[in-house]
Design a protein around this motif. Structure first.
Motif, PDB file in Angstrom:
ATOM      1  N   GLU A 516       0.825  -1.215   0.000  1.00 32.75           N
ATOM      2  CA  GLU A 516       0.000   0.000   0.000  1.00 32.75           C
ATOM      3  C   GLU A 516       0.859   1.265   0.000  1.00 32.75           C
ATOM      4  O   GLU A 516       0.734   2.115  -0.872  1.00 32.75           O
ATOM      5  CB  GLU A 516      -0.956   0.015   1.202  1.00 32.75           C
ATOM      6  CG  GLU A 516      -2.023  -1.054   1.157  1.00 32.75           C
ATOM      7  CD  GLU A 516      -2.825  -1.032  -0.142  1.00 32.75           C
ATOM      8  OE1 GLU A 516      -3.311   0.048  -0.513  1.00 32.75           O
ATOM      9  OE2 GLU A 516      -2.943  -2.083  -0.786  1.00 32.75           O
ATOM     10  N   ALA A 517       1.742   1.365   1.006  1.00 32.44           N
ATOM     11  CA  ALA A 517       2.583   2.553   1.089  1.00 32.44           C
ATOM     12  C   ALA A 517       3.539   2.589  -0.103  1.00 32.44           C
ATOM     13  O   ALA A 517       3.782   3.645  -0.682  1.00 32.44           O
ATOM     14  CB  ALA A 517       3.358   2.573   2.397  1.00 32.44           C
ATOM     15  N   GLY A 518       4.043   1.435  -0.492  1.00 34.08           N
ATOM     16  CA  GLY A 518       4.986   1.354  -1.606  1.00 34.08           C
ATOM     17  C   GLY A 518       4.424   1.956  -2.878  1.00 34.08           C
ATOM     18  O   GLY A 518       5.093   2.729  -3.568  1.00 34.08           O
ATOM     19  N   LYS A 519       3.154   1.605  -3.170  1.00 37.43           N
ATOM     20  CA  LYS A 519       2.513   2.119  -4.390  1.00 37.43           C
ATOM     21  C   LYS A 519       2.518   3.639  -4.393  1.00 37.43           C
ATOM     22  O   LYS A 519       2.940   4.275  -5.352  1.00 37.43           O
ATOM     23  CB  LYS A 519       1.061   1.617  -4.458  1.00 37.43           C
ATOM     24  CG  LYS A 519       0.891   0.372  -5.308  1.00 37.43           C
ATOM     25  CD  LYS A 519      -0.582   0.044  -5.486  1.00 37.43           C
ATOM     26  CE  LYS A 519      -1.111  -0.731  -4.310  1.00 37.43           C
ATOM     27  NZ  LYS A 519      -2.514  -1.077  -4.325  1.00 37.43           N
ATOM     28  N   VAL A 520       2.020   4.213  -3.274  1.00 37.51           N
ATOM     29  CA  VAL A 520       1.929   5.667  -3.162  1.00 37.51           C
ATOM     30  C   VAL A 520       3.317   6.285  -3.273  1.00 37.51           C
ATOM     31  O   VAL A 520       3.528   7.273  -3.973  1.00 37.51           O
ATOM     32  CB  VAL A 520       1.292   6.075  -1.813  1.00 37.51           C
ATOM     33  CG1 VAL A 520       1.166   7.582  -1.713  1.00 37.51           C
ATOM     34  CG2 VAL A 520      -0.055   5.406  -1.645  1.00 37.51           C
ATOM     35  N   ILE A 521       4.264   5.664  -2.576  1.00 37.39           N
ATOM     36  CA  ILE A 521       5.594   6.252  -2.518  1.00 37.39           C
ATOM     37  C   ILE A 521       6.275   6.242  -3.879  1.00 37.39           C
ATOM     38  O   ILE A 521       6.899   7.212  -4.271  1.00 37.39           O
ATOM     39  CB  ILE A 521       6.434   5.538  -1.436  1.00 37.39           C
ATOM     40  CG1 ILE A 521       5.963   6.035  -0.074  1.00 37.39           C
ATOM     41  CG2 ILE A 521       7.901   5.818  -1.608  1.00 37.39           C
ATOM     42  CD1 ILE A 521       6.167   5.056   1.021  1.00 37.39           C
ATOM     43  N   ILE A 522       6.119   5.149  -4.620  1.00 43.17           N
ATOM     44  CA  ILE A 522       6.718   5.111  -5.956  1.00 43.17           C
ATOM     45  C   ILE A 522       6.098   6.187  -6.838  1.00 43.17           C
ATOM     46  O   ILE A 522       6.805   6.950  -7.510  1.00 43.17           O
ATOM     47  CB  ILE A 522       6.559   3.704  -6.595  1.00 43.17           C
ATOM     48  CG1 ILE A 522       7.469   2.721  -5.859  1.00 43.17           C
ATOM     49  CG2 ILE A 522       6.904   3.748  -8.078  1.00 43.17           C
ATOM     50  CD1 ILE A 522       7.402   1.318  -6.369  1.00 43.17           C
ATOM     51  N   ALA A 523       4.764   6.301  -6.779  1.00 46.66           N
ATOM     52  CA  ALA A 523       4.088   7.309  -7.602  1.00 46.66           C
ATOM     53  C   ALA A 523       4.556   8.707  -7.227  1.00 46.66           C
ATOM     54  O   ALA A 523       4.922   9.509  -8.091  1.00 46.66           O
ATOM     55  CB  ALA A 523       2.578   7.187  -7.429  1.00 46.66           C
ATOM     56  N   VAL A 524       4.571   8.986  -5.901  1.00 45.46           N
ATOM     57  CA  VAL A 524       4.968  10.317  -5.460  1.00 45.46           C
ATOM     58  C   VAL A 524       6.437  10.585  -5.797  1.00 45.46           C
ATOM     59  O   VAL A 524       6.797  11.677  -6.228  1.00 45.46           O
ATOM     60  CB  VAL A 524       4.703  10.494  -3.944  1.00 45.46           C
ATOM     61  CG1 VAL A 524       5.274  11.810  -3.455  1.00 45.46           C
ATOM     62  CG2 VAL A 524       3.219  10.426  -3.656  1.00 45.46           C
ATOM     63  N   SER A 525       7.285   9.558  -5.642  1.00 42.52           N
ATOM     64  CA  SER A 525       8.704   9.731  -5.929  1.00 42.52           C
ATOM     65  C   SER A 525       8.919  10.109  -7.385  1.00 42.52           C
ATOM     66  O   SER A 525       9.724  10.993  -7.699  1.00 42.52           O
ATOM     67  CB  SER A 525       9.477   8.444  -5.644  1.00 42.52           C
ATOM     68  OG  SER A 525       9.348   8.103  -4.312  1.00 42.52           O
ATOM     69  N   ILE A 526       8.196   9.423  -8.280  1.00 42.45           N
ATOM     70  CA  ILE A 526       8.357   9.715  -9.702  1.00 42.45           C
ATOM     71  C   ILE A 526       7.893  11.137 -10.003  1.00 42.45           C
ATOM     72  O   ILE A 526       8.599  11.922 -10.627  1.00 42.45           O
ATOM     73  CB  ILE A 526       7.574   8.691 -10.567  1.00 42.45           C
ATOM     74  CG1 ILE A 526       8.224   7.313 -10.424  1.00 42.45           C
ATOM     75  CG2 ILE A 526       7.550   9.127 -12.028  1.00 42.45           C
ATOM     76  CD1 ILE A 526       7.484   6.202 -11.108  1.00 42.45           C
ATOM     77  N   GLY A 596       9.035  22.527   2.862  1.00 39.84           N
ATOM     78  CA  GLY A 596       7.717  22.855   2.324  1.00 39.84           C
ATOM     79  C   GLY A 596       7.272  21.849   1.273  1.00 39.84           C
ATOM     80  O   GLY A 596       6.124  21.397   1.266  1.00 39.84           O
ATOM     81  N   ILE A 597       8.203  21.468   0.400  1.00 41.56           N
ATOM     82  CA  ILE A 597       7.877  20.462  -0.625  1.00 41.56           C
ATOM     83  C   ILE A 597       7.476  19.147   0.060  1.00 41.56           C
ATOM     84  O   ILE A 597       6.495  18.507  -0.293  1.00 41.56           O
ATOM     85  CB  ILE A 597       9.080  20.207  -1.563  1.00 41.56           C
ATOM     86  CG1 ILE A 597       9.458  21.498  -2.285  1.00 41.56           C
ATOM     87  CG2 ILE A 597       8.753  19.107  -2.567  1.00 41.56           C
ATOM     88  CD1 ILE A 597      10.728  21.373  -3.106  1.00 41.56           C
ATOM     89  N   ALA A 598       8.256  18.782   1.070  1.00 43.83           N
ATOM     90  CA  ALA A 598       7.971  17.537   1.781  1.00 43.83           C
ATOM     91  C   ALA A 598       6.608  17.591   2.461  1.00 43.83           C
ATOM     92  O   ALA A 598       5.869  16.611   2.479  1.00 43.83           O
ATOM     93  CB  ALA A 598       9.064  17.259   2.804  1.00 43.83           C
ATOM     94  N   LEU A 599       6.260  18.766   3.010  1.00 45.17           N
ATOM     95  CA  LEU A 599       4.949  18.902   3.646  1.00 45.17           C
ATOM     96  C   LEU A 599       3.841  18.691   2.614  1.00 45.17           C
ATOM     97  O   LEU A 599       2.841  18.024   2.891  1.00 45.17           O
ATOM     98  CB  LEU A 599       4.784  20.288   4.268  1.00 45.17           C
ATOM     99  CG  LEU A 599       5.577  20.601   5.533  1.00 45.17           C
ATOM    100  CD1 LEU A 599       5.202  21.967   6.068  1.00 45.17           C
ATOM    101  CD2 LEU A 599       5.334  19.541   6.600  1.00 45.17           C
ATOM    102  N   ILE A 600       4.046  19.244   1.429  1.00 48.51           N
ATOM    103  CA  ILE A 600       3.016  19.106   0.390  1.00 48.51           C
ATOM    104  C   ILE A 600       2.902  17.653  -0.061  1.00 48.51           C
ATOM    105  O   ILE A 600       1.808  17.089  -0.132  1.00 48.51           O
ATOM    106  CB  ILE A 600       3.328  20.021  -0.817  1.00 48.51           C
ATOM    107  CG1 ILE A 600       3.197  21.482  -0.394  1.00 48.51           C
ATOM    108  CG2 ILE A 600       2.387  19.716  -1.983  1.00 48.51           C
ATOM    109  CD1 ILE A 600       3.652  22.469  -1.444  1.00 48.51           C
ATOM    110  N   THR A 601       4.036  17.026  -0.349  1.00 46.14           N
ATOM    111  CA  THR A 601       3.964  15.649  -0.867  1.00 46.14           C
ATOM    112  C   THR A 601       3.463  14.677   0.191  1.00 46.14           C
ATOM    113  O   THR A 601       2.849  13.667  -0.129  1.00 46.14           O
ATOM    114  CB  THR A 601       5.327  15.154  -1.367  1.00 46.14           C
ATOM    115  OG1 THR A 601       6.268  15.289  -0.305  1.00 46.14           O
ATOM    116  CG2 THR A 601       5.772  15.919  -2.577  1.00 46.14           C
ATOM    117  N   SER A 602       3.734  14.961   1.454  1.00 48.43           N
ATOM    118  CA  SER A 602       3.299  14.019   2.485  1.00 48.43           C
ATOM    119  C   SER A 602       1.915  14.369   3.017  1.00 48.43           C
ATOM    120  O   SER A 602       1.460  13.816   3.989  1.00 48.43           O
ATOM    121  CB  SER A 602       4.305  13.962   3.636  1.00 48.43           C
ATOM    122  OG  SER A 602       4.417  15.219   4.244  1.00 48.43           O
TER     123      SER A 602
END
Lengths: 704, 71
Positions: A516-526, A596-602
């Motif tokens: 679950e987290a992996g899916k989101v994280i890969i998408a967000v990372s890309i 700030g970027i991290a706050l937005i992505t997370s």
């Protein structure tokens, strides 16, 4: 021979139903939902001696067919609705042999529904120890059913159970237990005719439960409502009369089949343990001690595997850059996806340990004692002793924790519990805390046995629980409700944890986390990598041109130019622009635009923070120097002042923000599902954001 | 006498209930007229209480226990 396809497990809580389910199905099980509701449906397959395979469905534990919570409603629905995809061909009623009388109440209700029943007496070993002698043959003959005896924890009797399932069709249907029609003859007749229910007890239950049964149409509900009022049917009185009739029947049955040998009054082991664990003073001391030990061990035991995973990813990133052809795709794969994943995978050991500890607390029966000890305190702040379970569960993940609040019968107490549970520090915050703590808190021992980093983490957890309690207390005055809450609960005997169960929980939690987290994280990372690698307009070309000029090439080495260039590029990228646009509002908290970027992505999921940090500082960092995220962040400098970005003040301010802000889409979705109104997740989001901002600001100002 | 008035270790026999709503819930949990109850312990803060009934331990609040009348 009729082909048997589905078998359902039904029984009181704490009867070992899940253990039987696990033994029958092994790893061959899956967790889904019952159609239309979010109640977990555990099902799996088991093989009988003749090679046929049957589906086993584990229904929620309940004391009776009259539901006290949303989860329990599903039991009657599944058993009475032939169209339900989980409707079984055989029902296995699991009963605790040590308190047979109470357990048989549910048996008599289910028997009267007219489905073939097999009675499974579990914990026979304990019953023998307690000098309870059960004449199985007499019981089976009297009820006209198959009775199977088990000691599930010792895996005794499972083959006999399978045989009973196989040969069920050779045995006639169980005898009716009470005369159901006598309770409300006209009403049962009305409903049977109108809804074409074949079974009188199903009709009677519909009279009681029609408002909550989802398989009835609106017209049917209205019709039943009319019958109920025209026949002057009083639900509670009818239920009381029925329950008394059932117990009369049970007493009669047990008279011939069970012998209680009177024993010398000897305190049971469970009682002796309770003497200490629920003691006035020691009870709380031990509880705090247990929590403390858990957090110390999570930190200590996960250190080695975490370093291992960290090293593995650093090696992978290095190998990626070395062996893959250089280009955009490799950069995306290594700096985007791999860097993002490594930041999160490293926390698998901690999450697995946390889930393991919580399942041990539940399994041993200790959680019930904590509930017992805390009820008075919880009631004072508008909660229920049972709110402790969601709140401790919230230490792992708010999503299942909020769902477990269903056991709280009172609406107001349940709402407050749901509203404050996300404040409790969940495992998704753990990576953020550990990362930031390891950056600014020295790894030292104080008083020789307390690890400073562990202490900092423990304080954050305690703070989260205290804040949840304070918010609950405030909400007690805001929410209005007249219904009284109650606290009638079984205290199960202490048992050793079932290690296979603990292992299964660890496995499931890690699997869910990774997928679950992996899916989101890969998408967000890309996405993040793209945002950080490209910028609006022709800014990137201009930067390239700027650093080609004489003024730079003569003054700096090629290496330094590369670093300055990538740093400026990041600042002018889409991500940089985004981060900068919110910088004014987060500057008072001590955050720069990168945070700030991290706050937005997370925003959608907290755990993305670490991945974002990893990706951002990879883009920024030297290509040939592959450090772990921690090292990258520790070395991060403010481009204007040259001072480290992560000072004590900034790090703690950031931790406060993550402690209070509602940054989890899944939690908001589950709150909406459970409360059935959009206003609750919205209120929750707003109040938590306000708390987060204030707490961060105060922390930063004090520590600066 | 009410169940909520028992002292630790004391035993009583359930006679009747004074609240219909509560009685339904209590009977489902094995608290029936004629059944023996023993007060096992009181929670650290004075409430709720834990009683032995029908072969197991049940915890309930004092307010709830006060709806159970003993012989």
């Amino acid at each position: 021979m009729k082909n048997i396809k589905k078998v359902a497990l039904v029984g009181n809580p704490n009867t070992g139903k899940s253990t039987i389910f696990n033994i029958l199905t092994g790893l061959n099980q899956r967790i889904g939902n019952f159609p239309g509701v979010t109640v977990d449906k555990k099902s799996g397959f088991t093989k009988l001696a003749d090679g046929t395979s049957v589906e086993v469905i584990d229904l929620p534990g309940t004391y009776s067919l009259y539901p006290k919570s949303a989860d329990e409603t599903i039991v009657f629905e599944v058993l009475s609705d032939k169209q339900n995809s989980a409707h079984p061909d055989i029902v296995l009623v699991v009963a605790d042999a040590t308190s047979l009388k109470r357990n048989l109440l549910l048996y008599t209700q289910i028997a009267d529904l007219g489905l073939p029943v097999i009675l499974v007496l579990n914990m026979m070993d304990l019953a023998k120890k307690g000098n309870i002698e059960i004449d199985i043959d007499a019981l089976a003959k009297r009820l006209n059913i198959q009775v199977v005896t088990l000691a599930a924890r010792k895996s005794q009797g499972i083959e006999e159970l399978k045989k009973a399932i196989q040969f069920q069709d050779k045995v006639g249907l169980q005898l009716e237990t009470i005369s159901v029609e006598a309770i409300a003859p006209e009403l049962i007749q009305d409903i049977s005719v109108a809804l074409k229910t074949e079974n009188p007890y199903v009709a009677l239950q519909i009279a009681h439960q029609h408002k909550n049964l989802r398989y009835l149409s609106k017209a049917e509900r209205q019709q039943v409502e009319e019958f109920v009022s025209s026949r002057d049917f009083h639900s509670q009185k009818s239920q009381a009369a029925e329950t008394i009739a059932r117990y009369n029947y049970i007493n009669d049955v047990l008279l011939d089949s069970v012998k209680y040998t009177t024993v010398a009054v000897e305190e049971t082991i469970s009682n002796k343990i309770d003497h200490y664990l629920t003691h006035k003073v020691w009870g709380f001391v031990i509880f705090i001690g247990i929590l403390f030990a858990i957090f110390q061990s999570i930190f200590a035991w996960s250190e080695y595997p975490m370093t291992l995973i960290e090293t593995l990813f650093v090696w992978l990133e290095q190998a990626g850059h070395q062996f893959l052809p250089s280009g955009v795709l490799t950069d995306l794969l290594v700096d985007g996806v791999l860097a993002g994943l490594s930041g999160v995978m490293v926390f698998i050991p901690q999450i697995a340990l946390l889930f393991a500890f919580i399942s041990i607390l539940e399994d041993t029966g200790y959680m019930a004692r904590v509930t017992f000890m805390m009820d008075r305190l919880m009631r004072k702040v508008g909660l229920n002793g049972k709110s402790v379970v969601p709140m401790i569960g919230g230490l792992a993940c708010a999503v299942p924790a909020i769902m477990s609040a269903r056991t709280i019968e009172n609406w107001k107490e349940r709402m407050i519990t749901i509203m404050v549970t996300p404040l409790v520090s969940c495992s998704a915050r753990l990576p953020i805390y550990t990362l930031l703590i390891s950056l600014v808190v020295p790894n030292k021992m104080v008083f020789g046995f307390i690890q400073l980093q562990g202490l900092a983490l423990m304080s954050l957890y305690l703070m989260s629980i205290v804040s949840a309690i304070l918010v609950a207390w405030a909400m007690k005055f805001i929410l209005k409700s007249k219904a009284k809450g109650y606290f009638i609960m079984e205290l199960p005997v202490y048992r050793m944890p079932r290690w296979s169960n603990v292992g299964l929980t660890m496995y499931e939690s890690v699997k869910t986390f990774v997928t679950e987290a992996g899916k989101v994280i890969i998408a967000v990372s890309i996405l993040l990598w793209v945002l950080a690698s490209y910028g609006p307009g022709d800014k990137f070309e201009k930067i390239d041109a700027k650093y080609k000029a004489e003024t730079y090439t003569s003054k700096y080495s090629e290496h330094e130019i590369e670093r300055l260039k990538s740093s400026e590029k990041l600042e002018n990228s889409y991500a940089g622009v985004l981060g900068k646009s919110i910088e004014p509002s987060i500057k008072p908290l001590g955050f720069d635009w990168k945070i700030g970027i991290a706050l937005i992505t997370s925003f959608a999921a907290r755990e993305v923070f670490v991945g974002t940090m990893a990706t951002l500082y990879s883009v920024d960092g030297d290509a040939d120097q592959m450090d772990s995220v921690r090292d990258k962040m520790a070395n991060a400098k403010n481009t204007e002042t040259g001072l480290p970005v992560f000072t004590v003040a900034t790090a703690f301010s950031l931790m406060m923000f993550y402690a209070f802000a509602m940054q989890c889409m899944s939690t908001m979705a589950v709150v909406y599902r459970e409360t059935k109104h959009i206003k609750w997740p919205v209120i929750q989001f707003v109040y938590m954001l306000v708390l987060a901002y204030v707490a961060s600001y105060v922390t930063y100002v004090i520590l600066k | 006498m009410k169940l909520s008035q028992l002292k630790i270790g004391q035993v009583g026999i359930i006679k009747e209930f004074t609240d219909l709503e509560m009685s339904v819930k209590l009977m489902e949990m094995g608290c029936l007229p004629g059944e023996c109850v023993k007060l096992e312990r009181i929670a650290p803060m004075g409430d709720p209480i834990a009683v032995s009934v029908a072969g197991y331990q049940l915890s309930l609040r004092k307010l709830e226990a006060s709806t159970i009348e003993l012989i």
